[in-house]
Design an enzyme around this catalytic site. Structure first.
Site, PDB file in Angstrom:
ATOM      1  N   HIS A 133      44.404  38.052  32.510  1.00 20.34           N
ATOM      2  CA  HIS A 133      43.976  38.806  33.684  1.00 20.34           C
ATOM      3  C   HIS A 133      44.422  40.258  33.527  1.00 20.34           C
ATOM      4  CE1 HIS A 133      43.261  34.851  35.506  1.00 20.34           C
ATOM      5  NE2 HIS A 133      42.459  35.499  36.342  1.00 20.34           N
ATOM      6  N   LYS A 144      47.936  42.210  38.044  1.00 19.47           N
ATOM      7  CA  LYS A 144      48.011  40.929  38.765  1.00 19.47           C
ATOM      8  C   LYS A 144      49.473  40.563  39.000  1.00 19.47           C
ATOM      9  CE  LYS A 144      46.411  36.103  38.484  1.00 19.47           C
ATOM     10  NZ  LYS A 144      45.769  36.031  39.800  1.00 19.47           N
TER      11      LYS A 144
END
Lengths: 252, 252, 252, 252
Positions: free
Chosen positions: A141, A145
């Site tokens: 990701h 995040k």
């Protein structure tokens, strides 16, 4: 999301756009509203107005949890099948809506995740784990995040753990020269979380066995990835009676 | 390894097999010994015998550390360039052998790793880190491996850390829901170690930047992967004087 | 292959080796024959000898087409379940062997491919094609392979074509600047064959949709990759009656 | 693109925004224009106005070919280093602009491609081809792209062909069961073009050798991927004299 749904409907000859709702759009043509051509359908400001003035088969709703329950009830009352991409329904609400659907003899779907690719990845991962129980998950990701592992990877891990025989992988005498190298431990296997700028959302489930590996990988580049799933749902919801929760349950 | 070297030499028209040594093979043809065709070259039982009875340009040696120093000295005395795939030389021995090579006006090479692919991966990773400093390493080995991260991944991480600007990646408020998810911390970035049956040795170095990722991946399937590197070395060692340590230093 | 089967049986506590057959091995211990430890089971020179002197539940046969039919018949006559990894049976033979199995009330399996990973890849590819019909196949084999595309990729393509709606992918005005760039055309989609030294057998099936891709990839490193499938088959064949053709049909 | 450049400059403490040009923006604050905070710099309507009212070190220009030549000349006259992301310059223009830069004792750069990842991929591919000459390219683009292979893949193939020894890969007796399976032939190796919805631009260069493969892969998700390269260029252009063509030539 509403604009994406309008575009998806207009691009599929098997579907017809008969109404659209947006409280703040004003009486604009729905096609223009979605950044495309004139359609002859004017955006309504309330759901009731839209449903009463059209012969709708299906309602697609990507609003907020607060509005979704009432919208779903209203649609069912009009005999219009709800396809809802919102979370936050209570189990009691789902049971009630299921009964209402059955009374009307229509189908309905509530799904927190419409990404067909992600759902297929999870489904295949669980199937493969029965036959190739040695597995690890690597998920990627963006670097901002906050949580690791990702929600999707934990959901995948749960499905794998349910499907496979119990197994504690790796060498019992294994040693980490740098702490954390072997990743997050979950039910006998490992999850690794990579965080890099330039990545939206990717996940790789890798199975290893005698002389072979099997990988299932999903790369998601943007939020428009939900539309193919909505397209499937809109057609499928015409074929059954009652309310189904979870997109995976309308897949064959 | 000796057999692999013989095969490699026989397959390359630019090279000629003039001698081979194995103390226990007996006076067999070297081609037959390597599982191939008759070559007319008989395996010698000692290095001196091989060197004195042939006009060798280069000696390739993949023996044990105990034998390698003496073999290297002997080759240099005969004016034959040593290409040595054995570790365990002391810095003093390397300095001494370098001087002996220079006196004879010949080249030589000692290299712990002849895998061209792995060396290129490390080299490219260091080069890329200058321009794309956000990076993580994922390495894959068989599930019985004891240590994590792997030696190659730590070596790669060192080269990256030397090449790039200092940088602590990821969100400072990041939280591990399961301990270890974010992998091993090394100088601001992360290394992840996957262990699965069916895998021999693989490594992926992933760089992320605005809207893009760059991956460098090396997959190694078997130990024969050293031969292309030995082939390069055998030719390169003809072109310089002195002893070089490390295969990367003979690459352009 | 026989040796690999013996090793697989000896490594699984749920299985017991009771007999082994090799016409040319002589009366050697089966464990020693397979490169391992003493087992107390002597290799028989004929199948009848092996079956009559043991209480076998299952026969595993990886012989040649000429021998396999008779071996299968013989096993069934002894009430021993056949698990056969040989091709070349006629449909009539399969029907006949199925009836013989049913008369004895035992199961049997004939499968041209026991690689669980490859079979799962094909199965998942067909499932995914229903929901993500845009697909291409890239397969990798060693650079000396004669035919392209590979048999596995064509089989995968057939399964995809059966599963998905009819679809001609790509831009109709697409132009190849160099002939062949877009690969082999099969039923509306493309297959690409990569040939490189160092590769054994790999295949990647890539699905694309709005803002996402899904990849299913199988990497095969060596022929031992069949054994996990044989292990599953040996256990499964105890649970049904009749002869099944194709490993995929005994998977859930 | 102009907005992206402003954002990039504002995010890097080592850089300072002193001017911005847009003929149609009006006298708006440059930070607001780029969707961010107030900066105190007002957008100018002409380049002369911007250059005469500021002490600029570097001009970044992503305009059209028609405007770029004059803009570059104007910048050099003001002693401002040009960093130009536009194609269409003639060799004569480049020679002339190089001389003008040298007269002023300043650096300049014209580059058709500022994607650092793509440039590193091409550079590494050429370097690797010297040592691992067996190679194939697989490139992925959206399914509406008209030409195949892609421009980047052809450029990569040219660089590989220049770097490696001449080599015709594959089995000479190789046979295509379906035409095109082996891809586009280029100087002894192959390029494969995959076209799928959901893909923006990806390329994989795969090298194979004895028991190993090396992959270099670039994934591009959006056009913002140019900014890290522009950032490098803006700093580098301060360190030399004369005009350089091609981003790869300012990389170490």
């Amino acid at each position: 999301m509403g604009r994406e749904v309008i575009k998806m409907v207009l691009e599929d000859e098997a579907l017809e756009l008969v109404a659209a709702v947006d409280p703040s759009a004003g009486p604009v043509d729905a096609g223009i509203f979605a950044g495309g051509k004139q359609t002859g359908v004017t955006v309504s400001s309330t759901l009731e107005e839209a449903l009463s003035s059209s012969q709708s088969d299906v309602l697609v709703d990507f609003t907020v949890p607060q509005a979704a329950y009432n919208n779903t009830r209203t649609a069912i009352e009009y005999g219009v099948r709800p396809v809802i991409g919102t979370t936050g329904f209570t189990p009691e609400q789902i049971t009630e809506l299921d009964e209402l659907c059955k009374q009307k003899g229509i189908g309905g779907l509530i799904a927190p995740n419409f990404s067909i690719g992600a759902i297929l990845m999870m489904k295949f991962a669980a199937q493969a784990a029965k036959y190739m129980p040695h597995v690890e998950i690597i998920e990627y990701h963006g670097d901002q995040k906050l949580d690791a592992p990702s929600g999707t990877s934990i959901k995948t891990a749960e499905l794998i753990a349910e499907a496979r025989q119990e197994l504690k992988q790796g060498n019992p005498a294994e040693e980490e020269l740098i702490e954390g190298a072997r990743g997050a431990y979950y039910n006998g296997f490992r999850i690794h979380s990579v965080r890099l700028p330039g990545v939206f959302a990717q996940q790789e489930v890798v199975f290893g066995g005698h002389g072979q590996t099997l990988k299932i990988r999903h790369d998601s580049y943007e939020r428009a990835g939900y539309m193919p799933g909505v397209n499937v749902a809109v057609k499928k919801v015409m074929t059954y009676s009652g309310l189904i929760y979870g997109f995976e349950h309308i897949m064959d």
